[in-house]
Write an enzyme that holds these catalytic residues in place. Sequence first.
Site, PDB file in Angstrom:
ATOM      1  N   TYR A 102      40.039  36.717  54.792  1.00 31.64           N
ATOM      2  CA  TYR A 102      41.266  36.776  53.991  1.00 31.64           C
ATOM      3  C   TYR A 102      42.427  36.151  54.764  1.00 31.64           C
ATOM      4  O   TYR A 102      42.784  36.618  55.846  1.00 31.64           O
ATOM      5  CB  TYR A 102      41.623  38.224  53.627  1.00 31.64           C
ATOM      6  CG  TYR A 102      40.701  38.859  52.610  1.00 31.64           C
ATOM      7  CD1 TYR A 102      39.667  38.141  52.021  1.00 31.64           C
ATOM      8  CD2 TYR A 102      40.872  40.177  52.222  1.00 31.64           C
ATOM      9  CE1 TYR A 102      38.824  38.727  51.088  1.00 31.64           C
ATOM     10  CE2 TYR A 102      40.033  40.774  51.285  1.00 31.64           C
ATOM     11  CZ  TYR A 102      39.011  40.042  50.741  1.00 31.64           C
ATOM     12  OH  TYR A 102      38.178  40.617  49.818  1.00 31.64           O
TER      13      TYR A 102
HETATM   14  N1  LIG Z   1      34.020  41.946  48.106  1.00 33.57           N
HETATM   15  C1  LIG Z   1      34.554  40.911  47.527  1.00 33.57           C
HETATM   16  O1  LIG Z   1      33.944  39.825  47.449  1.00 33.57           O
HETATM   17  C2  LIG Z   1      35.922  41.051  46.917  1.00 33.57           C
HETATM   18  C3  LIG Z   1      36.378  40.097  45.998  1.00 33.57           C
HETATM   19  C4  LIG Z   1      37.635  40.282  45.427  1.00 33.57           C
HETATM   20  C5  LIG Z   1      38.410  41.364  45.781  1.00 33.57           C
HETATM   21  N2  LIG Z   1      37.963  42.265  46.699  1.00 33.57           N
HETATM   22  C6  LIG Z   1      38.804  43.425  47.126  1.00 33.57           C
HETATM   23  O2  LIG Z   1      39.388  44.053  46.008  1.00 33.57           O
HETATM   24  C7  LIG Z   1      40.805  44.111  46.164  1.00 33.57           C
HETATM   25  C8  LIG Z   1      41.499  44.086  44.823  1.00 33.57           C
HETATM   26  O3  LIG Z   1      41.023  43.044  44.036  1.00 33.57           O
HETATM   27  P1  LIG Z   1      41.935  41.881  43.435  1.00 33.57           P
HETATM   28  O4  LIG Z   1      43.255  41.809  44.121  1.00 33.57           O
HETATM   29  O5  LIG Z   1      41.062  40.695  43.390  1.00 33.57           O
HETATM   30  O6  LIG Z   1      42.115  42.305  41.926  1.00 33.57           O
HETATM   31  P2  LIG Z   1      42.791  43.509  41.118  1.00 33.57           P
HETATM   32  O7  LIG Z   1      42.952  44.690  41.967  1.00 33.57           O
HETATM   33  O8  LIG Z   1      41.999  43.613  39.882  1.00 33.57           O
HETATM   34  O9  LIG Z   1      44.202  42.873  40.724  1.00 33.57           O
HETATM   35  C9  LIG Z   1      45.258  42.887  41.624  1.00 33.57           C
HETATM   36  C10 LIG Z   1      46.463  42.145  41.042  1.00 33.57           C
HETATM   37  O10 LIG Z   1      46.896  42.756  39.824  1.00 33.57           O
HETATM   38  C11 LIG Z   1      48.326  42.807  39.806  1.00 33.57           C
HETATM   39  N3  LIG Z   1      48.665  44.251  39.762  1.00 33.57           N
HETATM   40  C12 LIG Z   1      48.191  45.251  40.552  1.00 33.57           C
HETATM   41  N4  LIG Z   1      48.690  46.447  40.170  1.00 33.57           N
HETATM   42  C13 LIG Z   1      49.474  46.208  39.106  1.00 33.57           C
HETATM   43  C14 LIG Z   1      50.255  47.035  38.259  1.00 33.57           C
HETATM   44  N5  LIG Z   1      50.306  48.344  38.404  1.00 33.57           N
HETATM   45  N6  LIG Z   1      50.960  46.453  37.257  1.00 33.57           N
HETATM   46  C15 LIG Z   1      50.924  45.137  37.074  1.00 33.57           C
HETATM   47  N7  LIG Z   1      50.204  44.270  37.829  1.00 33.57           N
HETATM   48  C16 LIG Z   1      49.483  44.819  38.847  1.00 33.57           C
HETATM   49  C17 LIG Z   1      48.822  42.098  41.055  1.00 33.57           C
HETATM   50  O11 LIG Z   1      48.977  40.694  40.822  1.00 33.57           O
HETATM   51  P3  LIG Z   1      50.255  40.038  40.080  1.00 33.57           P
HETATM   52  O12 LIG Z   1      51.431  40.932  40.275  1.00 33.57           O
HETATM   53  O13 LIG Z   1      50.399  38.685  40.710  1.00 33.57           O
HETATM   54  O14 LIG Z   1      49.806  39.908  38.655  1.00 33.57           O
HETATM   55  C18 LIG Z   1      47.643  42.260  41.996  1.00 33.57           C
HETATM   56  O15 LIG Z   1      47.574  41.267  42.988  1.00 33.57           O
HETATM   57  C19 LIG Z   1      41.125  42.928  47.080  1.00 33.57           C
HETATM   58  O16 LIG Z   1      42.354  43.085  47.736  1.00 33.57           O
HETATM   59  C20 LIG Z   1      39.947  42.972  48.027  1.00 33.57           C
HETATM   60  O17 LIG Z   1      40.171  43.968  49.027  1.00 33.57           O
HETATM   61  C21 LIG Z   1      36.726  42.136  47.244  1.00 33.57           C
END
Ligand SMILES: NC(=O)c1ccc[n+]([C@@H]2O[C@H](COP(=O)([O-])OP(=O)(O)OC[C@H]3O[C@@H](n4cnc5c(N)ncnc54)[C@H](OP(=O)(O)O)[C@@H]3O)[C@@H](O)[C@H]2O)c1
Length: 314
Positions: A45
């Site tokens: 990351y």
């Molecule tokens: N193992 C893997 O291969 C893998 C892959 C992907 C992710 N992950 C892990 O999963 C974590 C989370 O996944 P993700 O960031 O991909 O997706 P997510 O949690 O589904 O979406 C996060 C995004 O949604 C928005 N958000 C979050 N809370 C909100 C709220 N209450 N109201 C409005 N918008 C909100 C923000 O972006 P905006 O404000 O820009 O819209 C935020 O960056 C990552 O940080 C990582 O640790 C792991």
Amino acid sequence: MGCGTWAWGNRLLWGYDRSMDDELQKVFNLCVENGVTLFDTGDSYGTGTLSGRSEELLGRFTQEYEGANQDQICLATKLAPYPWRWTRNDMINAANASAKRFGQNINLVQMHWSTANYFPWQEWPLLKGLGDLYEKGLVQGVGLSNYGPKRLKKVHQLFAERGIPITSLQVQYSLLSTAPVTDLGIKQVCDELGIQMIAYSPLCLGVLTGKYSQDKLPSGIRNLLFRQLLSSARSLLSCLQEIAQNRDKTMAQIAINWCICKGTTPIPGAKSVSQAQQNIGAMGWRLDAGEIAALDQEAAKVEKPMVQNIFQTQ
Ligand SMILES: NC(=O)c1ccc[n+]([C@@H]2O[C@H](COP(=O)([O-])OP(=O)(O)OC[C@H]3O[C@@H](n4cnc5c(N)ncnc54)[C@H](OP(=O)(O)O)[C@@H]3O)[C@@H](O)[C@H]2O)c1
């Protein structure tokens, strides 16, 4: 090892710049104060000048935090099976580098993805290296990421022979990514093997928060993806919105709570204190059976859900 009921994913992808660090520290503090103590990151990351930045920040925030639940903080990182990592020692070196960025030992070390889809034998020495870390007491737990049930069972066997438990498996799981459970049956296998399933991207990168529409799309790589997802998910999003209104909750809270109700540990990413505050409000209550059934039904009807991670194995 103990983990919170949900956690904060720290990916530092779209929209991150260093001016956000103070806000991210406030997010971290708020999470820990409220009992969200599992923090997930990865050694991949942050690229270029931001390489390793996510781990460095989490380490710094942990050291500077003083308050409730301080001793519960669990720093989880994922080590990438890069093409230049071949030996078990490569994994130990990678873990040492992450621990250095954290300023402490890794609590939960995870294999970021399986190489089964393209180099099936590369991962075995690397997995052995993860086992070595556990045996040497350098990590408290070992986990996996993006493994399907068949591969998981093989790895479980490998670790079981050494008496090493697998703590967790993280996969992409949300109302717009149900396939890991409904098609692959990952949750059932995790339950059989005593492994906690972690749901990553539980908000489907923000689609499930309801703040985006065809007239209000994010920039960057999410732009094209969201165009398609928003139109496929129209009916699901209406259902989410209705349940949220009836319960006086936000759509994000409903989407996260649905993951909790499915017995998983969601790790939503939050970029601001207000997002974190909202997401923390997904804890401490549960959707009822009727609401879950309605959401399941709508999720099953989505014709083009979120694409699966290319590294997800069978
Ligand atoms: N193992 C893997 O291969 C893998 C892959 C992907 C992710 N992950 C892990 O999963 C974590 C989370 O996944 P993700 O960031 O991909 O997706 P997510 O949690 O589904 O979406 C996060 C995004 O949604 C928005 N958000 C979050 N809370 C909100 C709220 N209450 N109201 C409005 N918008 C909100 C923000 O972006 P905006 O404000 O820009 O819209 C935020 O960056 C990552 O940080 C990582 O640790 C792991």
